[in-house]
Scaffold this motif. Structure first.
Motif, mmCIF file in Angstrom:
data_model
loop_
_atom_site.group_PDB
_atom_site.id
_atom_site.type_symbol
_atom_site.label_atom_id
_atom_site.label_comp_id
_atom_site.label_asym_id
_atom_site.label_seq_id
_atom_site.Cartn_x
_atom_site.Cartn_y
_atom_site.Cartn_z
ATOM 1 N N ILE A 161 18.463 14.738 -67.171
ATOM 2 C CA ILE A 161 19.896 14.577 -66.882
ATOM 3 C C ILE A 161 20.369 13.320 -67.614
ATOM 4 O O ILE A 161 19.862 12.224 -67.343
ATOM 5 N N THR A 162 21.314 13.473 -68.523
ATOM 6 C CA THR A 162 21.867 12.282 -69.169
ATOM 7 C C THR A 162 22.770 11.563 -68.176
ATOM 8 O O THR A 162 23.668 12.175 -67.603
ATOM 9 N N VAL A 163 22.507 10.278 -67.945
ATOM 10 C CA VAL A 163 23.335 9.507 -67.001
ATOM 11 C C VAL A 163 24.108 8.402 -67.719
ATOM 12 O O VAL A 163 25.061 7.854 -67.186
ATOM 13 N N GLN A 164 23.661 8.086 -68.925
ATOM 14 C CA GLN A 164 24.259 6.952 -69.642
ATOM 15 C C GLN A 164 24.130 7.262 -71.119
ATOM 16 O O GLN A 164 23.184 7.927 -71.539
ATOM 17 N N GLU A 165 25.107 6.847 -71.882
ATOM 18 C CA GLU A 165 25.010 7.031 -73.332
ATOM 19 C C GLU A 165 25.478 5.779 -74.034
ATOM 20 O O GLU A 165 26.271 5.008 -73.510
ATOM 21 N N GLY A 166 25.024 5.630 -75.234
ATOM 22 C CA GLY A 166 25.518 4.574 -76.101
ATOM 23 C C GLY A 166 24.823 3.251 -75.896
ATOM 24 O O GLY A 166 23.980 3.097 -75.004
ATOM 25 N N CYS A 167 25.158 2.316 -76.752
ATOM 26 C CA CYS A 167 24.471 1.033 -76.733
ATOM 27 C C CYS A 167 25.382 -0.071 -77.240
ATOM 28 O O CYS A 167 26.043 0.088 -78.253
ATOM 29 N N ASP A 168 25.392 -1.193 -76.476
ATOM 30 C CA ASP A 168 26.165 -2.369 -76.888
ATOM 31 C C ASP A 168 25.251 -3.490 -77.364
ATOM 32 O O ASP A 168 25.683 -4.617 -77.527
ATOM 33 N N LYS A 169 23.959 -3.220 -77.548
ATOM 34 C CA LYS A 169 23.018 -4.306 -77.800
ATOM 35 C C LYS A 169 22.938 -4.696 -79.273
ATOM 36 O O LYS A 169 22.606 -5.833 -79.585
ATOM 37 N N PHE A 170 23.157 -3.775 -80.151
ATOM 38 C CA PHE A 170 23.128 -4.061 -81.589
ATOM 39 C C PHE A 170 21.874 -4.800 -82.047
ATOM 40 O O PHE A 170 21.954 -5.854 -82.670
ATOM 41 N N CYS A 171 20.724 -4.241 -81.760
ATOM 42 C CA CYS A 171 19.502 -4.754 -82.381
ATOM 43 C C CYS A 171 19.710 -4.582 -83.896
ATOM 44 O O CYS A 171 20.260 -3.560 -84.323
ATOM 45 N N THR A 172 19.249 -5.556 -84.661
ATOM 46 C CA THR A 172 19.651 -5.578 -86.079
ATOM 47 C C THR A 172 18.974 -4.492 -86.924
ATOM 48 O O THR A 172 19.333 -4.312 -88.081
ATOM 49 N N PHE A 173 17.983 -3.780 -86.346
ATOM 50 C CA PHE A 173 17.329 -2.708 -87.108
ATOM 51 C C PHE A 173 17.930 -1.336 -86.815
ATOM 52 O O PHE A 173 17.601 -0.360 -87.482
ATOM 53 N N CYS A 174 18.792 -1.231 -85.809
ATOM 54 C CA CYS A 174 19.024 0.073 -85.158
ATOM 55 C C CYS A 174 20.400 0.691 -85.423
ATOM 56 O O CYS A 174 21.421 0.001 -85.407
ATOM 57 N N VAL A 175 20.406 2.002 -85.626
ATOM 58 C CA VAL A 175 21.654 2.732 -85.902
ATOM 59 C C VAL A 175 22.364 3.223 -84.637
ATOM 60 O O VAL A 175 23.530 3.643 -84.704
ATOM 61 N N VAL A 176 21.657 3.210 -83.511
ATOM 62 C CA VAL A 176 22.192 3.894 -82.324
ATOM 63 C C VAL A 176 23.594 3.412 -81.895
ATOM 64 O O VAL A 176 24.462 4.236 -81.588
ATOM 65 N N PRO A 177 23.870 2.092 -81.901
ATOM 66 C CA PRO A 177 25.225 1.688 -81.503
ATOM 67 C C PRO A 177 26.314 2.297 -82.392
ATOM 68 O O PRO A 177 27.444 2.488 -81.944
ATOM 69 N N TYR A 178 25.947 2.618 -83.625
ATOM 70 C CA TYR A 178 26.932 3.212 -84.541
ATOM 71 C C TYR A 178 27.005 4.727 -84.380
ATOM 72 O O TYR A 178 28.050 5.323 -84.599
ATOM 73 N N THR A 179 25.880 5.352 -84.040
ATOM 74 C CA THR A 179 25.903 6.819 -83.960
ATOM 75 C C THR A 179 26.323 7.322 -82.578
ATOM 76 O O THR A 179 26.890 8.401 -82.465
#
Ligand code: SAH
Ligand code: SF4
Ligand code: F3S
Length: 463
Positions: A161-179
C-alpha cells in the motif's frame, strides 16, 4: 503460433522496472484499465497496449527502456502487418525525467506518462484513439492520483500500500526528488480504507510504501488522538491503528530514512507485535565527509546510535541497508570506513551499488569522480562482506521455529514459498490450501536465496 490480431476486448502488457513503488503503480494501472475492458496479456507481442513502467535511478536502468523500445518497434510493425495495432506507453521515472525527449528518440512511443499522472490513463487512451500523436502527461497530480486509487484487487496474501510519495531530501546522487516530486502523505482514511479492502479479500500482510515512508504524517482521526503531536500522527501511530484491522496479521514499511526515524516509530516497533522485525534503513556510506557531500543529513555515528536504540526496543530486528560505493571524492580510507560501519552493524541483507552519475543531480557535476575500476573493486569487497553477514544471519535461523506466511506454490510440487518475520523466503512442503496461512516452520537449512524448512505441525508434517 501467436495470433497478432486483437481478440475480443483489449489486452495490456505492463513491464515494471525499479522499486516496489513502481510495482504498486503497475498494479494500480492494471486496476484502472480493467473497467475499460483491458485484460492482462502474457507477452508484449500479444498486447494492444504495452506500458513500460520505468526507473531512472541508475544509468543502466534508464538505458534498458530504449533497448526494450527497439524490440517493441518490431512487434508493433508485426501487429500492423496482421491488421492490428499496438499503443506503446512509457510510464514511471524515465517518463518524468526525460519527457518529450523519449518520443523524439523513440518515435514509436505513443504516450509518456509520469508517475504522478498515470491515474489519467483511461482518458489518455480515449484521446489516443482519436488523435494519433505522442501524448505527454507529466503533471505532479499526486493528490488527485491518491483520490482516484480507490478500488483494487488483491493478488495473494501479501500486498503493498503506497502511503507516502516523493522526497524533499535531495541527496546529491539521487533523481527521485525530481522524478516523484515533493513529499506527500496519503490520509489515514485512505490508507485504512485500502487496508480494509485488502483484508476483506484475504490479505494478511501489508507493506506500507514510500520513498521516505517514515516521513509519513497525517491528521489523527477525530475520535482517536492518542499518540498525536499537534493533531498529527506519525508512521508509528498509523501502524498501531492498522494493526487493529481484523485479518491484518503483519505490517511492514519501506523505505525509511535515518533522519525521520522518530521515537514514536521506534516505540511502535518495540511494542506492536504485528509490526515485523525487519527494517530497511539505508546509510549509503560510513564516512562522514562522504555523507556530507551526499547531503544525507546524518553522520555515521548518528546512524550507529540509531540502530542501537532500535535494537534496544526490538532486540531481534533484522537490519537491511543500501550502499553506494565510489561517490565523488570517496577515498580508499573513506571506503574502509563503510566496511567498518558494516562490521559494526551486522546486516541481515543489503543492496549495494556503484555510484552512477545522473544528469541534473549535483553529484554529476562534482570533481573527483572515482574511476570505474576502483568502483568495481570496492563494490566487490563490500558485497563479499555483506554476503558473509547475510549467510551468517540466515544460518543462525537453523533449528529455530519461525512463523511463515505462505504466499504461493514453490518450484517443486507439494512445496510452498512464504516469508519469515525477517523477510527471508522460506520453502517447505505444505498443501496449497495453506496459502494465506501463517504456520510454524522448523528451519533446517539455507539455500543461496532462501531458508528450507518443514512444517512444525505433527499432523501435516508427514505429508
Ligand atoms: N528513498 C530511499 C531510496 C531510493 S533509491 C532512500 O532514501 O533510502 C534506492 C537506492 O538506490 C538508494 O538507497 C541508493 O543506494 C541507490 N541510488 C540512488 N541513486 C543512485 C545513484 N546515482 N547511483 C547509484 N546508486 C544510487
Ligand atoms: Fe533519493 Fe535521498 Fe530522497 Fe532517498 S532520501 S529518495 S536517496 S534523495
Ligand atoms: Fe526507480 Fe523511480 Fe523507484 S527512479 S527506484 S522507479 S522511484
Amino acid at each position: 503460433m501467436t495470433d497478432l490480431r486483437p481478440k475480443q476486448g483489449k489486452s495490456v502488457f505492463i513491464r515494471t522496472y525499479g522499486c516496489q513503488m513502481n510495482v504498486y503503480d503497475s498494479e494500480r494501472m492494471a486496476d484502472l484499465l480493467k473497467p475499460i475492458g483491458y485484460e492482462m496479456a502474457s507477452a508484449p507481442d500479444d498486447a494492444d497496449l504495452v506500458i513500460l513502467n520505468t526507473c531512472h535511478i541508475r544509468e543502466k536502468a534508464a538505458e534498458k527502456v530504449y533497448s526494450d523500445l527497439g524490440r517493441l518497434k518490431k512487434a508493433k510493425a508485426r501487429r500492423a502487418e496482421a491488421g492490428g495495432d499496438m499503443t506503446i506507453a512509457v510510464a514511471g521515472c524515465v517518463a518524468q525525467a526525460e519527457g518529450a525527449e523519449i518520443s523524439a528518440r523513440a518515435p514509436v512511443v505513443d504516450m509518456v506518462i509520469g508517475p504522478q499522472a498515470y491515474h489519467r490513463l483511461p482518458e489518455l487512451l480515449a484521446r489516443d484513439a482519436r488523435s494519433r500523436g505522442a501524448i505527454l502527461e507529466t503533471d505532479f497530480a499526486v493528490e488527485e492520483k491518491f483520490d482516484r486509487l480507490a478500488a483494487r484487487e488483491a493478488d495473494g496474501p501479501a500486498a503493498f500500500i503506497t502511503v507516502q510519495e516523493g522526497c524533499d531530501k535531495f541527496c546529491t546522487f539521487c533523481v527521485v526528488p525530481y522524478t516523484r516530486g515533493a513529499e506527500v502523505s496519503r490520509s489515514v482514511d485512505a490508507v485504512v480504507g485500502e487496508a480494509r479492502m485488502l483484508a476483506a479479500q484475504g490479505v494478511r500482510e501489508i507493506t506500507l510504501l514510500g520513498q521516505n515512508v517514515n516521513a509519513w504524517a497525517g491528521a489523527a482521526p477525530a475520535g482517536d488522538k492518542s499518540g498525536a503531536k499537534n493533531g498529527n500522527w506519525g508512521l508509528g501511530e498509523l501502524c498501531r491503528h492498522l494493526a487493529k484491522i481484523d485479518g491484518i496479521e503483519r505490517i511492514r514499511f519501506t523505505t525509511s530514512h535515518p533522519r525521520d526515524m522518530d521515537d514514536g516509530l521506534i516505540a511502535a516497533l518495540g511494542e506492536e507485535q504485528k509490526l515485523m522485525p525487519y527494517l530497511h534503513l539505508p546509510v549509503q556510506s560510513g564516512a562522514d565527509d562522504v555523507l556530507k557531500a551526499m547531503n544525507r543529513g546524518h553522520t555515521a555515528d548518528h546512524y550507529v546510535r540509531l540502530i542501537e536504540k532500535i535494537r534496544a526496543a526490538r532486540p531481534d530486528i533484522a537490519i537491511s541497508g543500501d550502499f553506494i560505493v565510489g561517490f565523488p571524492g570517496e577515498t580508499t580510507e573513506a571506503f574502509e570506513e563503510t566496511l567498518a560501519l558494516v562490521e559494526t552493524i551486522k546486516y541481515a541483507s543489503a543492496y549495494s551499488f556503484k555510484y552512477s552519475r545522473r544528469p541534473g543531480t549535483p553529484g554529476a557535476a562534482m570533481r573527483k569522480q572515482v574511476a570505474e575500476v576502483e568502483k568495481d573493486d570496492r563494490l566487490a569487497r563490500l558485497q563479499a562482506l555483506l554476503e558473509r553477514q547475510r549467510v551468517a544471519f540466515n544460518s543462525a535461523q537453523i533449528g529455530q521455529i519461525l512463523p511463515v506466511l505462505f504466499e504461493k506454490p514453490g518450484r517443486h510440487p507439494g512445496q510452498l514459498i512464504g516469508r519469515s518475520p525477517y523477510l527471508q523466503s522460506v520453502h517447505a512442503k505444505a498443501p496449497d490450501s495453506m496459502i494465506g496461512s501463517i504456520a510454524p516452520v522448523r528451519i533446517e537449512g539455507v539455500t543461496p536465496n532462501a531458508l528450507a524448512g518443514a512444517l512444525n505441525d505433527e499432523g501435516e508434517d508427514a505429508a
